[in-house]
Scaffold this active site. Structure first.
Site, PDB file in Angstrom:
ATOM      1  N   GLU A 120      19.214   6.382  13.358  1.00  0.00           N
ATOM      2  CA  GLU A 120      18.205   6.930  12.459  1.00  0.00           C
ATOM      3  C   GLU A 120      18.816   8.068  11.652  1.00  0.00           C
ATOM      4  OE1 GLU A 120      15.457   8.229  10.173  1.00  0.00           O
ATOM      5  OE2 GLU A 120      15.003   6.437  11.354  1.00  0.00           O
ATOM      6  N   THR A 123       8.274   7.534   9.045  1.00  0.00           N
ATOM      7  CA  THR A 123       7.222   7.916   8.103  1.00  0.00           C
ATOM      8  C   THR A 123       5.917   8.247   8.820  1.00  0.00           C
ATOM      9  OG1 THR A 123       8.156   6.632   6.289  1.00  0.00           O
ATOM     10  CG2 THR A 123       5.803   7.099   6.183  1.00  0.00           C
ATOM     11  N   CYS A 124       5.509   7.413   9.747  1.00  0.00           N
ATOM     12  CA  CYS A 124       4.210   7.593  10.405  1.00  0.00           C
ATOM     13  C   CYS A 124       4.070   8.988  10.995  1.00  0.00           C
ATOM     14  CB  CYS A 124       4.018   6.551  11.495  1.00  0.00           C
ATOM     15  SG  CYS A 124       2.530   6.842  12.473  1.00  0.00           S
ATOM     16  N   GLY A 171      -6.343   3.558  -5.744  1.00  0.00           N
ATOM     17  CA  GLY A 171      -7.534   3.700  -4.918  1.00  0.00           C
ATOM     18  C   GLY A 171      -7.455   2.937  -3.617  1.00  0.00           C
ATOM     19  N   GLY A 172      -6.220   2.725  -3.126  1.00  0.00           N
ATOM     20  CA  GLY A 172      -6.041   2.118  -1.811  1.00  0.00           C
ATOM     21  C   GLY A 172      -6.127   3.170  -0.717  1.00  0.00           C
ATOM     22  N   VAL A 173      -5.598   2.838   0.453  1.00  0.00           N
ATOM     23  CA  VAL A 173      -5.720   3.711   1.617  1.00  0.00           C
ATOM     24  C   VAL A 173      -5.162   5.103   1.347  1.00  0.00           C
ATOM     25  CG1 VAL A 173      -4.977   4.058   4.005  1.00  0.00           C
ATOM     26  CG2 VAL A 173      -5.696   1.796   3.245  1.00  0.00           C
ATOM     27  N   GLU A 210      -8.024   3.531 -10.436  1.00  0.00           N
ATOM     28  CA  GLU A 210      -7.695   2.283  -9.748  1.00  0.00           C
ATOM     29  C   GLU A 210      -7.823   1.126 -10.740  1.00  0.00           C
ATOM     30  OE1 GLU A 210      -6.649  -0.773  -7.921  1.00  0.00           O
ATOM     31  OE2 GLU A 210      -6.490   1.067  -6.723  1.00  0.00           O
ATOM     32  N   GLY A 266       1.141   2.769  -3.393  1.00  0.00           N
ATOM     33  CA  GLY A 266       1.714   2.002  -2.296  1.00  0.00           C
ATOM     34  C   GLY A 266       3.139   2.410  -1.979  1.00  0.00           C
ATOM     35  N   HIS A 325     -26.099   4.553  25.465  1.00  0.00           N
ATOM     36  CA  HIS A 325     -27.017   5.174  24.506  1.00  0.00           C
ATOM     37  C   HIS A 325     -27.049   6.682  24.741  1.00  0.00           C
ATOM     38  CE1 HIS A 325     -30.550   5.700  21.963  1.00  0.00           C
ATOM     39  NE2 HIS A 325     -31.069   6.449  22.928  1.00  0.00           N
TER      40      HIS A 325
END
Length: 462
Positions: free
Chosen positions: A38, A45-46, A180-182, A202, A266, A439
């Site tokens: 690496e 990235t994450c 306008g994506g994630v 977008e 992206g 509940h």
């Protein structure tokens, strides 16, 4: 080029992001001799520039919104603003803790870790730091970087990528978000919570365009209420500096101005100049082509994560890396059903889904064979307590299994675990309706939706 290893590794991995390190950990667990290379920090990235830091910013934004809106819950509070330096410290502390834990895991599994910029030198070797590391198999996992458009230069000043946005030393007064994506809607959401005036551009006709159209429309309605502006259905044409900001021009001549422009269209694969083509690896537009078992056309080479043309999600990278490690260790492996992967956009409100959209279901099965049901969160006690609005939409093959679950509302990402079981186990509505949900919880909404789809609604109208 000297050979770094006295013996040949079972698996040499180029890239230590989600897919690469998952393969390393699982491979070592299964007794493989693993080398992991690496050039930056393990976690990719994450951990360092994506999932974790963006969600930390979004949570800080959520706290800011709660402070502003505390009086509606009977709590007296004053919102005094965003200390962006302190926000970054909080974010970086989260990253640092996870990074140290991951380093410990790599060491404890006895993975041979090499920090340096590697390059594929043959179908069975990687060169790094002047050494050649040999392997019986090579896994390519070099990830992705933010994309731009022709003629649009990301300079890190007024025209920025998500990498720059995560380290911005101020809260911009105004921002244009291109895409306008994630990625785009998450930054738009966080910045709005911080006090930025945001406009999303977008080119397609809806925000989060890969989601079910109903989810997109619900998000657009929620964003309008939050004061987030957006322009849909017209593509970007150009951007230029103004005296104190950026002007964006669209294909129809409409212009927008703001302090910064975030390019969030992206991410593209990192594959150029790394020796892939020279080794004979089949590629398309920079992506490494793989089969359902993540194998390339070269028998000794596999590829996972954002480098392959599959869903660009960290948990997909984990699954693909594990699949490769288990295949190489001789275990029976099952190809990934990408429709069965849970997807979450962590804006406010959240958008979560698993399975296929209603439109896709009609395309596959025929419009007369598809049943769709919407359950409004207004009927859910916990959602009322949280003051969140939204819906759960179920898509079912008539008299058959639920093939899509689409949810919009705060904390819906926490409900997607059950949703993925419903889809992946091909559950019938009547089977889910038999399960008793606690509940008051938001998970009840999933149960109630299935009760309604099974023909016995409780807290909803027929």
């Amino acid at each position: 080029m000297a050979n770094d290893a006295s013996t040949v590794f079972d698996l040499v991995i180029l890239g230590g992001g989600s897919g690469g390190y998952a393969a390393a950990l699982r491979g070592a667990q299964l007794g493989l001799d693993v080398a992991l290379i690496e050039k930056g920090k393990v976690g990719g990235t994450c951990l360092h520039n994506g999932c974790i830091p963006t969600k930390a910013l979004l949570h800080a934004g959520e706290i800011a919104d709660q402070a502003r809106e505390a009086d509606q819950f009977g709590v007296k509070a004053t919102f005094e603003g965003i200390d962006i330096e302190a926000v970054h410290k909080y974010k970086d502390d989260v990253i640092s803790g996870l990074y140290k834990g991951l380093q410990g895991l790599i060491a404890s599994r006895k993975v041979h870790y090499v920090e340096g910029e590697g390059r594929l030198s043959s179908p069975t070797s990687v060169d790094v730091n002047g050494q050649r590391i040999q392997g019986r198999h090579v896994l390519l996992a070099t990830g992705s970087v933010p994309k731009s458009l022709p003629g649009l230069e990301i300079d890190g000043n007024r025209i920025i990528s998500s990498d720059h946005a995560l380290k911005l030393d101020r809260v911009p007064k105004s921002a244009i978000v291109l895409g306008g994506g994630v990625i785009g809607v998450e930054f738009a959401s966080a910045w709005t919570s911080f006090g930025t005036d945001v406009t999303i551009i977008e080119g397609l006709k809806h925000l989060v365009p890969v989601e079910d159209e109903n989810s997109s429309k619900l998000l657009e309605r929620a964003f309008r209420k939050r004061g987030i502006k957006f322009n849909l259905g017209t593509f970007f044409q150009s951007a230029e500096y103004t005296q104190d900001g950026v002007r964006v021009t669209l294909a129809d001549g409409k212009t927008f101005e703001a302090e910064v422009l975030l390019v969030a269209i992206g991410r593209g694969p990192v594959s150029q100049g790394l020796g892939y083509e020279e080794a004979g690896v089949a590629m398309d537009r920079g992506y490494v082509l793989v089969d359902e078992y993540m194998q390339t056309n070269v028998p000794t080479i596999s590829a996972v994560g954002d480098l392959a043309p599959t869903l660009q999600l960290a948990h997909v990278g984990f699954a693909e890396g594990i699949l490769v490690a288990e295949r190489l260790a001789g275990l029976k492996t099952v190809p990934i059903d990408y429709d069965g992967v849970p997807r979450v956009t962590y804006c406010h409100p959240e958008v979560a889904s698993v399975g296929i959209t209603e439109a896709k279901a009609k395309e596959l099965y025929g419009a007369d064979k598809v049943v769709a049901l919407k359950y409004n969160l207004a009927g859910n006690g916990k959602s009322k307590i949280l003051k969140t609005a939204g819906e759960i939409k179920l898509v079912q093959v008539k008299d058959g299994a639920v093939v899509g679950v689409h949810m919009v509302g705060d904390r819906m990402g926490e409900q997607v675990g059950e949703a993925q079981l419903i889809y992946n186990w091909e559950a019938l509505p009547a089977e889910v309706a038999q399960l008793i949900h606690a509940h008051p919880t938001q998970s009840e909404a999933l149960g109630e939706a299935h009760l309604a789809l099974a023909g016995k609604p409780l807290h909803s109208h027929d």
